[in-house]
Design an enzyme around this catalytic site. Structure first.
Site, PDB file in Angstrom:
ATOM      1  N   HIS A   1       0.689  -1.113  -0.186  1.00 38.58           N
ATOM      2  CA  HIS A   1      -0.208   0.058   0.016  1.00 38.58           C
ATOM      3  C   HIS A   1       0.762   1.233   0.117  1.00 38.58           C
ATOM      4  O   HIS A   1       1.892   1.390   0.562  1.00 38.58           O
ATOM      5  CB  HIS A   1      -0.902  -0.164   1.298  1.00 38.58           C
ATOM      6  CG  HIS A   1      -0.478   0.173   2.747  1.00 38.58           C
ATOM      7  ND1 HIS A   1      -0.170   1.340   3.154  1.00 38.58           N
ATOM      8  CD2 HIS A   1      -0.282  -0.879   3.218  1.00 38.58           C
ATOM      9  CE1 HIS A   1       0.007   1.043   4.355  1.00 38.58           C
ATOM     10  NE2 HIS A   1       0.222  -0.146   4.575  1.00 38.58           N
TER      11      HIS A   1
ATOM     12  N   ASP B   1      -0.332   4.426   1.047  1.00 38.30           N
ATOM     13  CA  ASP B   1      -0.383   5.388   1.816  1.00 38.30           C
ATOM     14  C   ASP B   1       0.146   5.367   3.097  1.00 38.30           C
ATOM     15  O   ASP B   1       0.677   4.127   3.376  1.00 38.30           O
ATOM     16  CB  ASP B   1      -1.926   5.410   2.049  1.00 38.30           C
ATOM     17  CG  ASP B   1      -2.597   4.272   2.639  1.00 38.30           C
ATOM     18  OD1 ASP B   1      -2.309   3.158   2.384  1.00 38.30           O
ATOM     19  OD2 ASP B   1      -3.416   4.544   3.757  1.00 38.30           O
TER      20      ASP B   1
ATOM     21  N   ASP C   1       5.906   1.756   6.805  1.00 40.99           N
ATOM     22  CA  ASP C   1       4.722   1.069   6.704  1.00 40.99           C
ATOM     23  C   ASP C   1       3.916   1.853   5.494  1.00 40.99           C
ATOM     24  O   ASP C   1       3.422   3.054   5.930  1.00 40.99           O
ATOM     25  CB  ASP C   1       3.815   1.098   7.828  1.00 40.99           C
ATOM     26  CG  ASP C   1       2.446   0.807   7.819  1.00 40.99           C
ATOM     27  OD1 ASP C   1       2.255   0.106   6.763  1.00 40.99           O
ATOM     28  OD2 ASP C   1       1.869   0.807   8.901  1.00 40.99           O
TER      29      ASP C   1
ATOM     30  N   GLU D   1      -5.082   2.091   2.477  1.00 43.14           N
ATOM     31  CA  GLU D   1      -5.002   0.733   3.293  1.00 43.14           C
ATOM     32  C   GLU D   1      -5.115   1.360   4.899  1.00 43.14           C
ATOM     33  O   GLU D   1      -6.092   0.358   5.409  1.00 43.14           O
ATOM     34  CB  GLU D   1      -3.829  -0.111   3.237  1.00 43.14           C
ATOM     35  CG  GLU D   1      -3.858  -1.388   3.813  1.00 43.14           C
ATOM     36  CD  GLU D   1      -3.333  -1.359   5.300  1.00 43.14           C
ATOM     37  OE1 GLU D   1      -3.578  -2.696   5.999  1.00 43.14           O
ATOM     38  OE2 GLU D   1      -2.766  -0.473   5.774  1.00 43.14           O
ATOM     39  N   GLU D   2      -4.360   2.403   5.179  1.00 41.46           N
ATOM     40  CA  GLU D   2      -4.605   2.797   6.597  1.00 41.46           C
ATOM     41  C   GLU D   2      -5.926   3.095   7.010  1.00 41.46           C
ATOM     42  O   GLU D   2      -6.290   3.340   8.473  1.00 41.46           O
ATOM     43  CB  GLU D   2      -3.554   3.812   7.042  1.00 41.46           C
ATOM     44  CG  GLU D   2      -2.122   3.310   6.628  1.00 41.46           C
ATOM     45  CD  GLU D   2      -1.747   2.385   7.614  1.00 41.46           C
ATOM     46  OE1 GLU D   2      -2.274   2.030   8.402  1.00 41.46           O
ATOM     47  OE2 GLU D   2      -0.489   2.020   7.471  1.00 41.46           O
TER      48      GLU D   2
ATOM     49  N   ASP E   1       3.486  -6.280   4.385  1.00 41.92           N
ATOM     50  CA  ASP E   1       2.939  -5.278   5.127  1.00 41.92           C
ATOM     51  C   ASP E   1       3.183  -5.771   6.634  1.00 41.92           C
ATOM     52  O   ASP E   1       3.541  -6.815   7.006  1.00 41.92           O
ATOM     53  CB  ASP E   1       1.610  -4.925   5.108  1.00 41.92           C
ATOM     54  CG  ASP E   1       1.291  -3.501   5.776  1.00 41.92           C
ATOM     55  OD1 ASP E   1       2.225  -2.997   6.305  1.00 41.92           O
ATOM     56  OD2 ASP E   1       0.206  -3.074   5.322  1.00 41.92           O
TER      57      ASP E   1
ATOM     58  N   HIS F   1       3.387   4.136  12.454  1.00 42.05           N
ATOM     59  CA  HIS F   1       2.264   5.090  12.767  1.00 42.05           C
ATOM     60  C   HIS F   1       2.751   5.926  13.797  1.00 42.05           C
ATOM     61  O   HIS F   1       2.039   6.628  14.472  1.00 42.05           O
ATOM     62  CB  HIS F   1       1.155   4.275  13.330  1.00 42.05           C
ATOM     63  CG  HIS F   1       0.383   3.448  12.368  1.00 42.05           C
ATOM     64  ND1 HIS F   1      -1.013   3.008  12.452  1.00 42.05           N
ATOM     65  CD2 HIS F   1       0.908   2.758  11.148  1.00 42.05           C
ATOM     66  CE1 HIS F   1      -1.193   2.216  11.500  1.00 42.05           C
ATOM     67  NE2 HIS F   1      -0.226   1.929  10.643  1.00 42.05           N
TER      68      HIS F   1
HETATM   69 ZN   LIG Z   1       0.486  -1.170   6.530  1.00 42.37          ZN
END
Ligand SMILES: [Zn+2]
Length: 418
Positions: A86, A88, A149, A183-184, A206, A388
């Site tokens: 992903h 994003d 990520d 995705e997030e 991921d 994150h």
């Molecule tokens: Zn991820």
């Protein structure tokens, strides 16, 4: 620590991708949720063309990027498989103006991320750091997330693709590449066109930790309970006033006390109240339900229906309403029907010199939804840490290992009869 021939490629790629702000947004009416995700999609598209990938195509409406590494397997050999990553990054920490840098030969102690602002990352707070002593790490300046990520995975996938495209003498099946947005924020790969993607099985790349894989996720749904009251002056309220706020509180009180995210782990499911809003006239409770086990998950949903019924009996049928919306389902019930998927993945991890490990994931992935849409899709860890947040980092050897794992994986699929 010895560098592999992939060292510079994965390092330079992650640093380049990390500087593109691709943060998605929870509240948005657009597709994708933020237009800036296209900035990375265009960059990757041009790069795929440059390294000679086939079928490069960007869906300019949905921001899904497709490409393929054509099969080099002997006739009759080679099963196609896909890799989904992903583009994003999470909305939980600042994503703009990311300034990644490399710390070579980490000494195992505190890391000064930002001298001017006095931001330090210490193994006392992040004990996993100790595993990476002696390695080269890609870090932030302590003010933004890194976006490893899932850009650490994109760096590994692109490096694998470039290697195969330069070495057509290595036999492998067709490798379909998909790069998704959002995705997030629960995008769940919903705009990935499976016909265009062109593989019947795939893996997402991921998740944190190196050498881990995932073939099990939660079942998940979102429930909204609404309460309608009747407000009158409190002085003359006896027998007339109905308090919606009180009803909402009673509903929450009746939920199983110990089945909450903060009190559960492993395969234990939960109810999680995400919001309570309300006054005397109207109130609303939003909660999420999670369980790996399909039967227990169904029982949890039934419990909410039973509680609703109980309150209706007490306050009147029209005063309480329940809506349950499914979010995603455990991928395991699909993936278990394709045992070679996990077998190949475990073999590839072992061939790369690691011990394959798995944890029941306490969340969902694009693969949870894709599996139930007909693309069985377990997950290989991307190897980032502290995702994150502002203390996110990626050990460069973890990305190099993932390139190796993917190369082995492709060779295993290349040897399988078509
Ligand atoms: Zn991820």
């Amino acid at each position: 620590m010895d560098r592999t021939p992939f060292y510079e490629q994965v390092r330079d790629r992650l640093i380049r991708y990390a500087q593109v702000d691709t943060q998605s947004a929870r509240r948005s009416d657009t597709v994708p949720t933020t237009k800036k995700q296209f900035d990375l999609a265009y960059m990757l598209r041009d790069e795929l063309v440059k390294i000679g990938a086939a079928e490069v195509w960007l869906d300019e409406e949905k921001c899904v990027l497709y490409a393929a590494v054509p099969s080099t397997a002997a006739p009759g050999k080679g099963v196609a498989f896909g890799l989904v990553t992903h583009m994003d990054t999470a909305p939980d920490a600042p994503g703009a103006n990311c300034r990644p840098w490399v710390l070579e030969g980490y000494d195992g102690g505190d890391i000064l991320l930002n001298r001017a602002q006095g931001i330090t990352m210490s193994p006392r707070d992040f004990p996993n750091l100790k595993h990476y002593a002696g390695q080269d790490l890609i870090l932030t300046d302590g003010t933004t997330l890194l976006g490893g990520d899932d850009k650490a995975a994109i760096a590994a996938v692109m490096t694998m693709a470039e290697h195969f495209l330069r070495h057509p003498e290595i036999p492998h099946g067709r490798i379909a590449l998909g790069f998704t947005p959002d995705e997030e924020v629960g995008g769940l790969g919903k705009d990935l066109d499976l016909a265009r993607f062109g593989a019947k099985v795939a893996y997402t790349v991921d998740g944190d930790y190196l050498g881990y894989y995932m073939d099990e996720t939660f079942n998940a749904s979102h429930a909204t309970v609404t309460f309608e009251g009747r407000s009158v002056h409190t002085g003359t309220a006896k027998g007339i006033l109905v308090n919606a706020a009180d009803m909402a509180a009673a509903f929450v009180r009746d939920l199983p006390r110990r089945e909450k995210p903060e009190l559960t782990e492993g395969r234990e499911g939960f109810f999680h109240v995400v919001s309570i809003q309300g006054d005397v006239e109207h109130a609303r409770v939003d909660l999420i339900i999670r369980d790996h086990d399909a039967d227990r998950f169904a029982q949890r949903e039934q419990l909410l229906r039973d509680l609703t019924e109980k309150m209706r009996k007490r306050y009147g049928h029209d005063r309480v309403d329940l809506t349950i919306i499914p979010t995603y389902r455990n991928m395991k019930e699909v993936i278990d029907r394709y045992p070679f998927l996990v077998d190949h993945l475990r073999s590839a991890i072992t061939l790369a010199g690691l011990t394959p490990r798995s944890l029941p994931f306490r969340g969902g992935t694009d693969g949870s939804a894709l599996s139930h849409r007909g693309l069985p899709c377990p997950n290989l860890s991307a190897g980032y840490e502290n995702a994150h947040g502002r203390f996110e980092y990626v050990p460069i050897p973890s990305m190099e290992k993932n390139v190796e794992i993917l190369l082995h994986l492709a060779r295993l699929f290349g040897e399988t009869g078509a």
